[in-house]
Design a protein around this motif. Structure first.
Motif, PDB file in Angstrom:
ATOM      1  N   LYS A   1       0.826  -1.194   0.000  1.00  6.40           N
ATOM      2  CA  LYS A   1       0.000   0.000   0.000  1.00  6.40           C
ATOM      3  C   LYS A   1       0.865   1.250   0.000  1.00  6.40           C
ATOM      4  O   LYS A   1       1.920   1.292   0.615  1.00  6.40           O
ATOM      5  N   GLY A   2       0.341   2.272  -0.621  1.00  6.57           N
ATOM      6  CA  GLY A   2       1.037   3.536  -0.640  1.00  6.57           C
ATOM      7  C   GLY A   2       0.671   4.389   0.564  1.00  6.57           C
ATOM      8  O   GLY A   2      -0.219   4.052   1.359  1.00  6.57           O
ATOM      9  N   LEU A   3       1.333   5.504   0.666  1.00  4.70           N
ATOM     10  CA  LEU A   3       1.112   6.436   1.773  1.00  4.70           C
ATOM     11  C   LEU A   3      -0.329   6.943   1.789  1.00  4.70           C
ATOM     12  O   LEU A   3      -0.949   7.051   2.847  1.00  4.70           O
ATOM     13  N   ARG A   4      -0.872   7.226   0.610  1.00  5.10           N
ATOM     14  CA  ARG A   4      -2.234   7.745   0.534  1.00  5.10           C
ATOM     15  C   ARG A   4      -3.240   6.751   1.100  1.00  5.10           C
ATOM     16  O   ARG A   4      -4.130   7.110   1.870  1.00  5.10           O
ATOM     17  N   MET A   5      -3.132   5.494   0.721  1.00  2.00           N
ATOM     18  CA  MET A   5      -4.076   4.482   1.206  1.00  2.00           C
ATOM     19  C   MET A   5      -3.922   4.253   2.706  1.00  2.00           C
ATOM     20  O   MET A   5      -4.910   4.031   3.402  1.00  2.00           O
ATOM     21  N   ASN A   6      -2.702   4.336   3.209  1.00  2.00           N
ATOM     22  CA  ASN A   6      -2.498   4.211   4.656  1.00  2.00           C
ATOM     23  C   ASN A   6      -3.173   5.360   5.387  1.00  2.00           C
ATOM     24  O   ASN A   6      -3.745   5.171   6.470  1.00  2.00           O
ATOM     25  N   ARG A   7      -3.130   6.546   4.801  1.00  2.00           N
ATOM     26  CA  ARG A   7      -3.807   7.694   5.412  1.00  2.00           C
ATOM     27  C   ARG A   7      -5.319   7.538   5.377  1.00  2.00           C
ATOM     28  O   ARG A   7      -6.014   7.893   6.331  1.00  2.00           O
ATOM     29  N   VAL A   8      -5.838   7.029   4.274  1.00  2.00           N
ATOM     30  CA  VAL A   8      -7.278   6.780   4.165  1.00  2.00           C
ATOM     31  C   VAL A   8      -7.709   5.781   5.243  1.00  2.00           C
ATOM     32  O   VAL A   8      -8.692   6.008   5.951  1.00  2.00           O
ATOM     33  N   ASP A   9      -6.974   4.691   5.368  1.00  2.00           N
ATOM     34  CA  ASP A   9      -7.281   3.691   6.396  1.00  2.00           C
ATOM     35  C   ASP A   9      -7.259   4.297   7.790  1.00  2.00           C
ATOM     36  O   ASP A   9      -8.139   4.044   8.611  1.00  2.00           O
ATOM     37  N   SER A  10      -6.261   5.117   8.048  1.00  2.00           N
ATOM     38  CA  SER A  10      -6.122   5.757   9.360  1.00  2.00           C
ATOM     39  C   SER A  10      -7.290   6.702   9.650  1.00  2.00           C
ATOM     40  O   SER A  10      -7.818   6.726  10.763  1.00  2.00           O
ATOM     41  N   GLU A  11      -7.713   7.463   8.659  1.00  2.00           N
ATOM     42  CA  GLU A  11      -8.834   8.389   8.850  1.00  2.00           C
ATOM     43  C   GLU A  11     -10.145   7.643   9.083  1.00  2.00           C
ATOM     44  O   GLU A  11     -10.958   8.051   9.905  1.00  2.00           O
ATOM     45  N   ILE A  12     -10.337   6.550   8.368  1.00  2.00           N
ATOM     46  CA  ILE A  12     -11.538   5.743   8.581  1.00  2.00           C
ATOM     47  C   ILE A  12     -11.520   5.172   9.995  1.00  2.00           C
ATOM     48  O   ILE A  12     -12.530   5.192  10.697  1.00  2.00           O
ATOM     49  N   GLN A  13     -10.368   4.697  10.434  1.00  2.00           N
ATOM     50  CA  GLN A  13     -10.235   4.136  11.778  1.00  2.00           C
ATOM     51  C   GLN A  13     -10.551   5.193  12.833  1.00  2.00           C
ATOM     52  O   GLN A  13     -11.292   4.934  13.785  1.00  2.00           O
ATOM     53  N   LYS A  14     -10.032   6.398  12.676  1.00  2.00           N
ATOM     54  CA  LYS A  14     -10.297   7.478  13.631  1.00  2.00           C
ATOM     55  C   LYS A  14     -11.772   7.867  13.636  1.00  2.00           C
ATOM     56  O   LYS A  14     -12.361   8.084  14.700  1.00  2.00           O
TER      57      LYS A  14
END
Length: 79
Positions: free
Chosen positions: A2-15
């Motif tokens: 996964k790229g940085l963007r997808m990791n950020r998307v996952d993190s925002e959904i988690q939050k």
């Protein structure tokens, strides 16, 4: 990988989910110890897999997961 963007998307959904769960009106949900372990979002952003951990006996876990699944499916666009 996964790229940085997808990791950020996952993190925002988690939050966002953690915040929504903490504001949930159901006594059983608000009294349960729930942890969002991991979020995996598809590359086209159409679907996310959400891994949760619920502390308690199996019956309580099943009820909490069922309520969370219902809540997320009904409110996915508002979370």
């Amino acid at each position: 990988m996964k790229g940085l963007r997808m990791n950020r998307v996952d993190s925002e959904i988690q939050k966002s989910l953690a915040k929504a769960i903490s504001n949930f009106d159901d006594v059983e949900i608000s009294s349960a110890l729930i942890s969002i372990m991991k979020v995996e979002t598809f590359a086209d952003l159409s679907l996310s897999k959400i891994y949760v951990s619920v502390f308690g006996n199996d019956e309580k876990k099943n009820r909490v997961v069922a309520k969370l699944t219902h809540f997320v499916s009904k409110n996915a666009m508002n979370i």
